[in-house]
Design a protein around this motif. Sequence first.
Motif, short mmCIF file in Angstrom:
data_model
loop_
_atom_site.label_atom_id
_atom_site.label_comp_id
_atom_site.label_asym_id
_atom_site.label_seq_id
_atom_site.Cartn_x
_atom_site.Cartn_y
_atom_site.Cartn_z
N TRP A 45 0.84 -1.20 0.00
CA TRP A 45 0.00 0.00 0.00
C TRP A 45 0.88 1.26 0.00
O TRP A 45 0.53 2.28 0.56
CB TRP A 45 -0.98 0.01 1.18
N GLY A 46 1.98 1.17 -0.70
CA GLY A 46 2.95 2.27 -0.72
C GLY A 46 2.43 3.55 -1.31
O GLY A 46 2.97 4.64 -1.04
N HIS A 47 1.36 3.50 -2.11
CA HIS A 47 0.81 4.71 -2.73
C HIS A 47 -0.05 5.52 -1.77
O HIS A 47 -0.39 6.66 -2.06
CB HIS A 47 -0.04 4.31 -3.93
N VAL A 48 -0.41 4.94 -0.62
CA VAL A 48 -1.33 5.60 0.32
C VAL A 48 -0.57 6.57 1.21
O VAL A 48 0.44 6.22 1.82
CB VAL A 48 -2.06 4.55 1.19
N ARG A 49 -1.06 7.79 1.29
CA ARG A 49 -0.48 8.77 2.20
C ARG A 49 -1.15 8.64 3.56
O ARG A 49 -2.36 8.75 3.67
CB ARG A 49 -0.63 10.20 1.66
N VAL A 50 -0.37 8.37 4.58
CA VAL A 50 -0.93 8.12 5.90
C VAL A 50 -1.33 9.44 6.56
O VAL A 50 -0.88 10.51 6.15
CB VAL A 50 0.08 7.36 6.81
N PHE A 51 -2.19 9.36 7.58
CA PHE A 51 -2.54 10.60 8.30
C PHE A 51 -1.73 10.76 9.57
O PHE A 51 -2.02 11.62 10.39
CB PHE A 51 -4.05 10.70 8.57
N THR A 52 -0.69 9.94 9.74
CA THR A 52 0.22 10.06 10.87
C THR A 52 1.49 10.79 10.44
O THR A 52 2.19 10.31 9.55
CB THR A 52 0.59 8.67 11.42
N PRO A 53 1.84 11.93 11.01
CA PRO A 53 3.07 12.63 10.62
C PRO A 53 4.31 11.86 11.05
O PRO A 53 4.27 10.99 11.91
CB PRO A 53 2.96 13.97 11.34
N TRP A 54 5.43 12.19 10.43
CA TRP A 54 6.69 11.49 10.65
C TRP A 54 7.05 11.37 12.13
O TRP A 54 7.63 10.37 12.54
CB TRP A 54 7.82 12.21 9.91
N ARG A 55 6.72 12.35 12.93
CA ARG A 55 7.14 12.30 14.34
C ARG A 55 6.51 11.13 15.08
O ARG A 55 7.03 10.69 16.11
CB ARG A 55 6.81 13.62 15.05
N TYR A 56 5.39 10.60 14.56
CA TYR A 56 4.75 9.44 15.17
C TYR A 56 5.13 8.13 14.48
O TYR A 56 4.72 7.06 14.91
CB TYR A 56 3.22 9.58 15.15
N ASP A 185 -4.07 0.47 -5.92
CA ASP A 185 -3.57 1.76 -6.40
C ASP A 185 -4.45 2.23 -7.55
O ASP A 185 -4.08 2.17 -8.72
CB ASP A 185 -2.11 1.62 -6.83
N VAL A 186 -5.64 2.70 -7.19
CA VAL A 186 -6.67 3.04 -8.17
C VAL A 186 -6.22 4.12 -9.15
O VAL A 186 -6.54 4.07 -10.35
CB VAL A 186 -7.94 3.49 -7.42
N LEU A 187 -5.46 5.09 -8.67
CA LEU A 187 -5.05 6.21 -9.52
C LEU A 187 -3.68 6.00 -10.13
O LEU A 187 -3.19 6.86 -10.87
CB LEU A 187 -5.06 7.51 -8.70
#
Length: 437
Positions: A45-56, A185-187
């Motif tokens: 799922w590498g194309h998905v942007r997570v909602f957790t910022p790098w600090r977490y 990866d739909v898009l």
Amino acid sequence: MNVHRVAVIGAGPVGLAAAAHLVEQGLEPIVFEKGARPGNAMRAWGHVRVFTPWRYVIDAAARRLLAAQGWSEPPSDGLPTGREIVDAYLTPLARHPGIADRLRLSSEIVAVSREDRSRIDDAERESALFVVRWTDASGELRNELFDAVVDASGTWSDPNPMGRDGLAVPGEAEASHAISYGIPDVLGKDRALFAGKSILVVGGGHSAANVALDLAALRAEESETEVYWGRRHATASNLVGGGEADELPARGQLGLAVQAQEQAEAFRVLAPFSAERLALEGAGVRVHARVGAKRQDFLVDRIVVTTGFRPNLAMLRELRLRLDPVVEAPVALAPLIDPNLHSCGSVPPHGVEELEHPEKGFYIVGMKSYGRAPTFLMLTGYEQVRSVACELAGDHAAARDVHLVLPETGVCGPPAALSSRGAQDHPAAVNSAVPCC
């Protein structure tokens, strides 16, 4: 228990964090990864942007090991994709001198047991070494002995089927060529499978929301694309979290985006939805379902099933585990994460005491420790493995001095109708963990 060599199953974020903590404690981790590269599941799922910022996203011990090698940490507030987490964090960590020579790629665990003892043998059981059976890159079967085992293999390889009863619906296996499990990866690389097609998304969590939003974006470019979304709840309120008040802003924005696209009729919501049967029809799949009190059937070209995951317990069959019968998590952890008891908020700090099994020296950590509960956050797994590493190194006080501060949704409280299952015995049960990404 005198521990030196520790088998770590899985080279994802929690498995490699476990290795980092074990290295810091002076122990020798051997990390088994069934993929050809570290972070194998996350790459899917590498194309998905997570909602957790790098600090977490970055574990403290991993950060220390990497910093000593001159690693440049990504900006703390940035929101990475799964692929960026692998490339910028997991790959450098796997190359660290303390881990690289102990990482065994393309090595799949077949079984874990005690040397010369099945699960029914009591004699001197705790003093027996663990035997780990695995296949190497050539397919050869191997056995290796360890003082302890940390299972961080996750659940990605074991998606739940389409049925609301936890079973595959009749016809699901026959239609498998037209079904995607997880987050396609739909898009991107999977676009041709979905553009201009009729699609059914099944599931009501954040993964389903990501897929539905991607399909809505695809529909804006390819107007013949038709999207159905089958979910348990008629509204997206369970996805909104804290909305604009969410301490993870991107998580709140995800839910708000779902509401906006729903109002724009970018997809047709079918709720409450329960698939009953699939039947191949020409090049498509006819879906027979119950929507509310009515039965409906409709033809689609493709189905995306995002109904969560379950732990693979088959390889642990010869071990003595103590798992909750509902969630399939360790019994002391289960009431703290059971989705029947939670609506939002943060999971209480937990470590070895909540993760222990009758097999001394064996721990399930990370996403797999949550069993079927969908509310895991990487930070939770990092504190788990810190605690476990301290315990295995003999620092029992540090192992039990657990701390965990998670970003909350901002609108926390108990569900409207709490299940009676353990709620009165666990005050923390009115809180919940936050999603994995």
